[in-house]
Design a protein around this motif. Structure first.
Motif: not given
Length: 344
Positions: A32-56
């Motif tokens: 389990t990897l810890k992925f940090a985002s300084a932005q809100a959950a609905d920000h495109p940064f965090s949405l990209g992070g969520q897609r990365f997590a789904e792909l992993v």
């Protein structure tokens, strides 16, 4: 069910099972990897992070997971980079300006008004120039996986619309904590105040600073419309986003795991950029409805601003590796040529 539909269903089922089958054949461990985002959950940064997590998860057959921590809960960007270097956080994304404090050549993206559009930037970061910069990171305790998008930075403030560069005179402007942004604001006679992003909203609310610059999605998800009246589409800098992995963690992974993570980051790129650009397109209407006054710089005033800031860019690149500057300019010229051809 006819033969064609049976064949299509079989292909879809096979495609769905392929990541799990590959994971079972590969050397993938439970992690389990810890992925940090300084932005809100609905920000495109965090949405990209969520897609990365789904792909992993999909690629590993559920063995590997990336848990996303949003809203700066693991610290600001500078703190998170330190955590990656120490191996206590595994993944994040940052603007190249923060990396320029470790390797000054990353700051070349911040030459003011260097890019005409996002397509030029895509071609530059996705090509050999972008890869060469990422190859510098392991020496700093980091691994660069991909370039996502932050976007063109525009200015908000609580005092007045910015129709020409002179309108910035005297404003206290929050600056990213890197020298060229301080120089950009000094060049237009504003008063730059270096601040971390996690401190920005409070500084705007208390009037400790009058304004700031950020890409449009960050202006909206950061709720700056609550504490800023004016948005001026200056687009002075295009800001990519570098997806980073902890080298300490990376070195503990097997080759199959490393390949899986690199593929997931690259495959999430198109999605993250699309979400970011869609957010830019809708954001102006959204914040206007919330009471912000939005203006676009005229072409003539953009030219005046470019001329005003040119000495800043010229002075800045003198401190960079001349070979890096030459390659940047050559690749940008190629990208411009490709953009013109595509537009015909």
């Amino acid at each position: 069910m006819n033969t064609l539909r049976k064949a299509l269903l079989a292909a879809l089922v096979g495609a769905a099972l392929l990541p799990m089958a590959n994971a079972q054949a590969a050397d993938i461990k439970e992690r389990t990897l810890k992925f940090a985002s300084a932005q809100a959950a609905d920000h495109p940064f965090s949405l990209g992070g969520q897609r990365f997590a789904e792909l992993v998860t999909a690629k590993s057959g559920g063995k590997m997971k990336a848990k996303l921590f949003t809203g700066g809960t693991l610290g600001g960007d500078a703190q998170v980079i330190s955590s990656l270097q120490g191996g206590t956080v595994d993944v994040t994304f940052v603007s190249p300006g923060l990396l320029s404090t470790m390797d000054k050549d990353f700051g070349i993206f911040y030459v003011p008004m260097a890019f005409n559009d996002a397509r030029e930037a895509d071609q530059l970061v996705d090509g050999p120039f972008g890869r060469k910069l990422l190859d510098k990171l392991p020496a700093k305790g980091l691994v660069g996986l991909a370039y996502w998008e932050n976007g063109f930075r525009s200015i908000t403030n609580s005092k007045r619309p910015i129709h020409k560069w002179e309108d910035l005179q005297g404003l206290k402007m929050r600056s990213i904590q890197i020298p060229i942004f301080l120089d950009i604001y000094k060049a237009v006679d504003a008063n730059p105040v270096p601040l971390a992003f996690t401190e920005l909203y409070a500084a705007l609310e208390s009037k400790a600073v009058d304004g700031q610059d950020n890409p449009l999605p960050t202006i909206e998800t950061g709720r700056f419309y609550e504490v800023q009246k004016y948005l001026s589409l200056t687009r002075i800098v295009y800001d990519p986003l570098v997806v980073l992995f902890s080298k300490k963690t990376w070195d503990k992974l097997g080759a199959d795991e490393q390949k899986l993570l690199a593929e997931a980051a690259r495959e999430a790129t198109a999605y993250q950029r699309q979400v970011n650009r869609e957010a830019e397109a809708s954001m102006v209407k959204s914040v206007t409805a919330k009471g912000m006054v939005v203006n676009e710089l005229s072409a003539a005033e953009r030219d005046r601003l470019r001329d005003k800031l040119k000495p800043v860019g010229d002075a800045f690149v003198k401190g960079l590796d001349p070979a890096v500057v030459a390659e940047f300019n050559a690749e940008l010229a190629k990208a411009r040529g490709a953009s013109k051809t595509a537009a015909k």
